[in-house]
Design a protein around this motif. Structure first.
Motif, PDB file in Angstrom:
ATOM      1  N   TYR A 186      30.905  34.246  29.620  1.00 42.80           N
ATOM      2  CA  TYR A 186      30.887  35.698  29.424  1.00 42.80           C
ATOM      3  C   TYR A 186      31.952  36.396  30.271  1.00 42.80           C
ATOM      4  CZ  TYR A 186      26.741  36.103  26.480  1.00 42.80           C
ATOM      5  OH  TYR A 186      25.881  36.054  25.415  1.00 42.80           O
ATOM      6  N   CYS A 187      32.181  35.884  31.448  1.00 41.27           N
ATOM      7  CA  CYS A 187      33.186  36.497  32.324  1.00 41.27           C
ATOM      8  C   CYS A 187      34.617  36.172  31.889  1.00 41.27           C
ATOM      9  CB  CYS A 187      32.960  36.049  33.767  1.00 41.27           C
ATOM     10  SG  CYS A 187      31.423  36.669  34.470  1.00 41.27           S
ATOM     11  N   LEU A 188      34.783  35.419  30.817  1.00 37.95           N
ATOM     12  CA  LEU A 188      36.109  35.163  30.267  1.00 37.95           C
ATOM     13  C   LEU A 188      36.616  36.334  29.423  1.00 37.95           C
ATOM     14  CD1 LEU A 188      38.247  32.822  30.112  1.00 37.95           C
ATOM     15  CD2 LEU A 188      37.127  32.129  27.966  1.00 37.95           C
ATOM     16  N   LEU A 189      35.776  37.326  29.190  1.00 34.54           N
ATOM     17  CA  LEU A 189      36.151  38.445  28.335  1.00 34.54           C
ATOM     18  C   LEU A 189      37.375  39.215  28.839  1.00 34.54           C
ATOM     19  CD1 LEU A 189      35.561  40.202  25.877  1.00 34.54           C
ATOM     20  CD2 LEU A 189      33.862  41.448  27.247  1.00 34.54           C
ATOM     21  N   PRO A 190      37.524  39.523  30.144  1.00 36.45           N
ATOM     22  CA  PRO A 190      38.776  40.201  30.572  1.00 36.45           C
ATOM     23  C   PRO A 190      40.033  39.364  30.334  1.00 36.45           C
ATOM     24  CG  PRO A 190      37.064  40.474  32.227  1.00 36.45           C
ATOM     25  CD  PRO A 190      36.543  39.486  31.246  1.00 36.45           C
ATOM     26  N   MET A 191      39.884  38.035  30.346  1.00 36.29           N
ATOM     27  CA  MET A 191      41.038  37.180  30.081  1.00 36.29           C
ATOM     28  C   MET A 191      41.481  37.302  28.619  1.00 36.29           C
ATOM     29  SD  MET A 191      42.950  35.350  32.009  1.00 36.29           S
ATOM     30  CE  MET A 191      41.806  35.225  33.381  1.00 36.29           C
ATOM     31  N   ILE A 192      40.559  37.611  27.735  1.00 37.29           N
ATOM     32  CA  ILE A 192      40.924  37.839  26.331  1.00 37.29           C
ATOM     33  C   ILE A 192      41.771  39.091  26.216  1.00 37.29           C
ATOM     34  CG2 ILE A 192      39.988  38.246  24.026  1.00 37.29           C
ATOM     35  CD1 ILE A 192      37.529  36.672  24.810  1.00 37.29           C
ATOM     36  N   LEU A 193      41.425  40.116  27.008  1.00 39.71           N
ATOM     37  CA  LEU A 193      42.241  41.336  27.002  1.00 39.71           C
ATOM     38  C   LEU A 193      43.646  41.067  27.532  1.00 39.71           C
ATOM     39  CD1 LEU A 193      39.568  43.840  28.371  1.00 39.71           C
ATOM     40  CD2 LEU A 193      40.158  43.352  25.983  1.00 39.71           C
ATOM     41  N   LEU A 194      43.755  40.184  28.524  1.00 44.65           N
ATOM     42  CA  LEU A 194      45.068  39.840  29.060  1.00 44.65           C
ATOM     43  C   LEU A 194      45.909  39.099  28.025  1.00 44.65           C
ATOM     44  CD1 LEU A 194      47.039  39.674  31.479  1.00 44.65           C
ATOM     45  CD2 LEU A 194      45.892  37.516  32.114  1.00 44.65           C
ATOM     46  N   SER A 195      45.303  38.131  27.348  1.00 49.94           N
ATOM     47  CA  SER A 195      46.059  37.394  26.331  1.00 49.94           C
ATOM     48  C   SER A 195      46.411  38.283  25.145  1.00 49.94           C
ATOM     49  CB  SER A 195      45.236  36.186  25.855  1.00 49.94           C
ATOM     50  OG  SER A 195      44.003  36.607  25.289  1.00 49.94           O
ATOM     51  N   SER A 196      45.558  39.266  24.839  1.00 53.54           N
ATOM     52  CA  SER A 196      45.897  40.211  23.769  1.00 53.54           C
ATOM     53  C   SER A 196      47.079  41.101  24.178  1.00 53.54           C
ATOM     54  CB  SER A 196      44.669  41.078  23.442  1.00 53.54           C
ATOM     55  OG  SER A 196      43.572  40.278  23.018  1.00 53.54           O
ATOM     56  N   PHE A 197      47.116  41.472  25.460  1.00 59.22           N
ATOM     57  CA  PHE A 197      48.255  42.251  25.954  1.00 59.22           C
ATOM     58  C   PHE A 197      49.543  41.425  25.928  1.00 59.22           C
ATOM     59  CE2 PHE A 197      50.917  43.980  29.377  1.00 59.22           C
ATOM     60  CZ  PHE A 197      50.978  45.317  29.009  1.00 59.22           C
ATOM     61  N   GLY A 198      49.393  40.099  26.152  1.00 59.96           N
ATOM     62  CA  GLY A 198      50.552  39.225  26.119  1.00 59.96           C
ATOM     63  C   GLY A 198      51.131  39.037  24.739  1.00 59.96           C
ATOM     64  N   VAL A 199      50.377  39.359  23.693  1.00 63.33           N
ATOM     65  CA  VAL A 199      50.906  39.266  22.334  1.00 63.33           C
ATOM     66  C   VAL A 199      51.954  40.349  22.102  1.00 63.33           C
ATOM     67  CG1 VAL A 199      50.290  39.396  19.890  1.00 63.33           C
ATOM     68  CG2 VAL A 199      48.782  38.218  21.491  1.00 63.33           C
ATOM     69  N   LEU A 200      51.746  41.535  22.695  1.00 65.64           N
ATOM     70  CA  LEU A 200      52.643  42.660  22.478  1.00 65.64           C
ATOM     71  C   LEU A 200      53.731  42.761  23.547  1.00 65.64           C
ATOM     72  CD1 LEU A 200      49.953  45.332  21.502  1.00 65.64           C
ATOM     73  CD2 LEU A 200      51.322  43.888  19.980  1.00 65.64           C
ATOM     74  N   PHE A 201      53.402  42.375  24.779  1.00 64.58           N
ATOM     75  CA  PHE A 201      54.342  42.517  25.887  1.00 64.58           C
ATOM     76  C   PHE A 201      54.460  41.194  26.636  1.00 64.58           C
ATOM     77  CE2 PHE A 201      52.182  46.570  25.195  1.00 64.58           C
ATOM     78  CZ  PHE A 201      53.248  47.398  24.925  1.00 64.58           C
ATOM     79  N   SER A 202      55.517  41.072  27.389  1.00 66.59           N
ATOM     80  CA  SER A 202      55.730  39.869  28.195  1.00 66.59           C
ATOM     81  C   SER A 202      54.992  40.009  29.523  1.00 66.59           C
ATOM     82  CB  SER A 202      57.228  39.656  28.452  1.00 66.59           C
ATOM     83  OG  SER A 202      57.429  38.536  29.284  1.00 66.59           O
ATOM     84  N   LEU A 203      54.375  38.929  29.950  1.00 67.81           N
ATOM     85  CA  LEU A 203      53.615  38.916  31.198  1.00 67.81           C
ATOM     86  C   LEU A 203      54.366  38.225  32.331  1.00 67.81           C
ATOM     87  CD1 LEU A 203      50.093  37.972  29.767  1.00 67.81           C
ATOM     88  CD2 LEU A 203      50.920  40.250  30.405  1.00 67.81           C
ATOM     89  N   LEU A 214      45.027  41.434  38.641  1.00 66.39           N
ATOM     90  CA  LEU A 214      43.862  42.309  38.488  1.00 66.39           C
ATOM     91  C   LEU A 214      42.815  41.695  37.551  1.00 66.39           C
ATOM     92  CD1 LEU A 214      45.590  45.832  38.210  1.00 66.39           C
ATOM     93  CD2 LEU A 214      44.376  44.848  40.182  1.00 66.39           C
ATOM     94  N   VAL A 215      43.300  41.070  36.498  1.00 71.60           N
ATOM     95  CA  VAL A 215      42.360  40.445  35.551  1.00 71.60           C
ATOM     96  C   VAL A 215      41.653  39.261  36.198  1.00 71.60           C
ATOM     97  CG1 VAL A 215      42.205  39.168  33.382  1.00 71.60           C
ATOM     98  CG2 VAL A 215      43.558  41.257  33.497  1.00 71.60           C
ATOM     99  N   VAL A 250      43.692  29.396  36.304  1.00 72.10           N
ATOM    100  CA  VAL A 250      44.255  28.413  35.367  1.00 72.10           C
ATOM    101  C   VAL A 250      44.370  29.022  33.965  1.00 72.10           C
ATOM    102  CG1 VAL A 250      43.920  26.141  34.335  1.00 72.10           C
ATOM    103  CG2 VAL A 250      43.326  26.522  36.751  1.00 72.10           C
ATOM    104  N   PHE A 251      43.346  29.775  33.545  1.00 67.92           N
ATOM    105  CA  PHE A 251      43.431  30.447  32.254  1.00 67.92           C
ATOM    106  C   PHE A 251      44.545  31.503  32.228  1.00 67.92           C
ATOM    107  CE2 PHE A 251      38.834  29.172  32.109  1.00 67.92           C
ATOM    108  CZ  PHE A 251      38.923  28.340  31.002  1.00 67.92           C
ATOM    109  N   ALA A 252      44.748  32.150  33.377  1.00 70.41           N
ATOM    110  CA  ALA A 252      45.823  33.152  33.445  1.00 70.41           C
ATOM    111  C   ALA A 252      47.193  32.492  33.330  1.00 70.41           C
ATOM    112  CB  ALA A 252      45.710  33.941  34.751  1.00 70.41           C
ATOM    113  N   LEU A 253      47.363  31.320  33.914  1.00 69.70           N
ATOM    114  CA  LEU A 253      48.641  30.602  33.789  1.00 69.70           C
ATOM    115  C   LEU A 253      48.913  30.224  32.344  1.00 69.70           C
ATOM    116  CD1 LEU A 253      48.509  28.280  36.936  1.00 69.70           C
ATOM    117  CD2 LEU A 253      49.892  30.354  36.597  1.00 69.70           C
TER     118      LEU A 253
END
Length: 257
Positions: A186-203, A214-215, A250-253
């Motif tokens: 359940y706490c993986l949900l903010p990481m989904i927002l990060l990967s969705s942001f990475g679709v539009l912009f470079s991280l 922050l995520v 690790v998920f953020a990487l």
């Protein structure tokens, strides 16, 4: 011939007379019922027997109705054997352990880090939401051109196993593997927002590094808060947040690179 007649009358001498034949022998001082004339026999009186062992056993009167005998065995009904009827059965989602109300409450708890977590709800082994979130995380990575489904599920399994062992060593009550997997999923949900942001912009720039940090802090803080409330580990939130931050790092990487 006169001599033969005298022989017959004088050969057997006895005091028995023919009149004694009309006298019957009385057994038990009772009158012989079979000597009664026709139409005068009292059928309502019981018959007398010489031996007590020859007395007939009394029979129970028949209490049933004609063509409707009383059953000696009543089989159990199907409802008492298998429980309630079909209308009383719980819904299919409830039997599978899928409760949308609890899923929504857990999702709000993760999205609102300052909200107090309900330990009774978070202590459930609900894996429906975590599976959906892992699939959504892999789908957002796929939109960015990264096919990482195997890494997502592999790292999730190893991370849940490590947190399960660590929490059992740190807590007094202990935790199940399903509960640890549910909270981390359940706490993986903010990481989904990060990967969705990475679709539009470079991280990979400075802004991406700040957002990623922050995520990671968001995910680890939410997971440690839920573990502390569910396992009653007051004062140990930072100790629990550190291994959670390593797992979500690790998920953020994977999301950044």
């Amino acid at each position: 011939m006169s001599g033969f007649d005298n022989l017959n009358t004088d050969f057997y001498q006895s005091s028995y007379s023919v009149d004694d034949q009309n006298q019957g022998y009385a057994y038990g001082n009772t009158e012989d019922p079979y000597k009664q004339p026709y139409g005068q026999y009292d059928y309502s009186q019981p018959m007398a027997y010489a031996s007590p062992g020859m007395m007939p056993q009394p029979q129970q009167p028949y209490t049933g109705q004609i063509f409707q005998p009383t059953p000696a065995y009543t089989p159990a009904s199907s409802q008492s054997m298998y429980g309630s009827s079909f209308e009383d059965e719980p819904p299919l989602l409830e039997e599978l352990g899928i409760n949308f109300d609890h899923i929504w409450q857990k999702t709000l708890t993760v999205l609102h880090p300052m909200k107090v977590a309900d330990g009774s709800i978070m202590n459930e082994t609900d894996l429906a939401g975590p599976m959906v979130f892992c699939l959504a995380f892999g789908a957002t990575l796929l939109l960015a051109g990264k096919i990482q489904f195997g890494y997502v599920y592999g790292i999730s399994a190893i991370g849940c196993l490590g947190m399960y062992c660590l929490l059992n060593l740190m807590s007094m009550t202990g935790v199940s593997f399903g509960c640890a997997s549910s909270v981390l999923g359940y706490c993986l949900l903010p990481m989904i927002l990060l990967s969705s942001f990475g679709v539009l912009f470079s991280l990979q720039g400075m802004m991406g590094i700040v957002i990623t940090a922050l995520v990671i802090g968001w995910c680890s803080f939410s997971a440690s808060k839920i573990f502390i409330s569910a396992l009653e580990m007051e004062g140990q939130q930072l100790l629990v947040a550190y291994p959670c931050a390593l797992l979500y790092g690790v998920f953020a990487l994977i999301s950044v690179f």
